[in-house]
Motif scaffolding. Structure first.
Motif: not given
Length: 58
Positions: A13-30
């Protein structure tokens, strides 16, 4: 449910969320995944090139 199965499912579950990018807010600079892959490829090329130059000097 056995504890081992719960741990496995939690990891998945954690890996899935990490790959979807939902664990932390995504910055435009990312940037996106393709930007990151291109950056990794450039670094790899530079490292291999530097290693060849070092081995030629010996």
């Amino acid at each position: 449910m056995p504890i081992e199965k719960k741990i496995y499912e939690l990891k998945q579950s954690i890996l899935h969320k990490a790959f979807k990018g939902v664990l932390v807010p995504q910055l435009e600079s990312d940037g996106d995944a393709m930007d990151l892959l291109n950056e990794i490829e450039e670094l790899k090329i530079n490292i291999v090139g530097n290693a060849k130059n070092v081995s030629k000097r010996k």
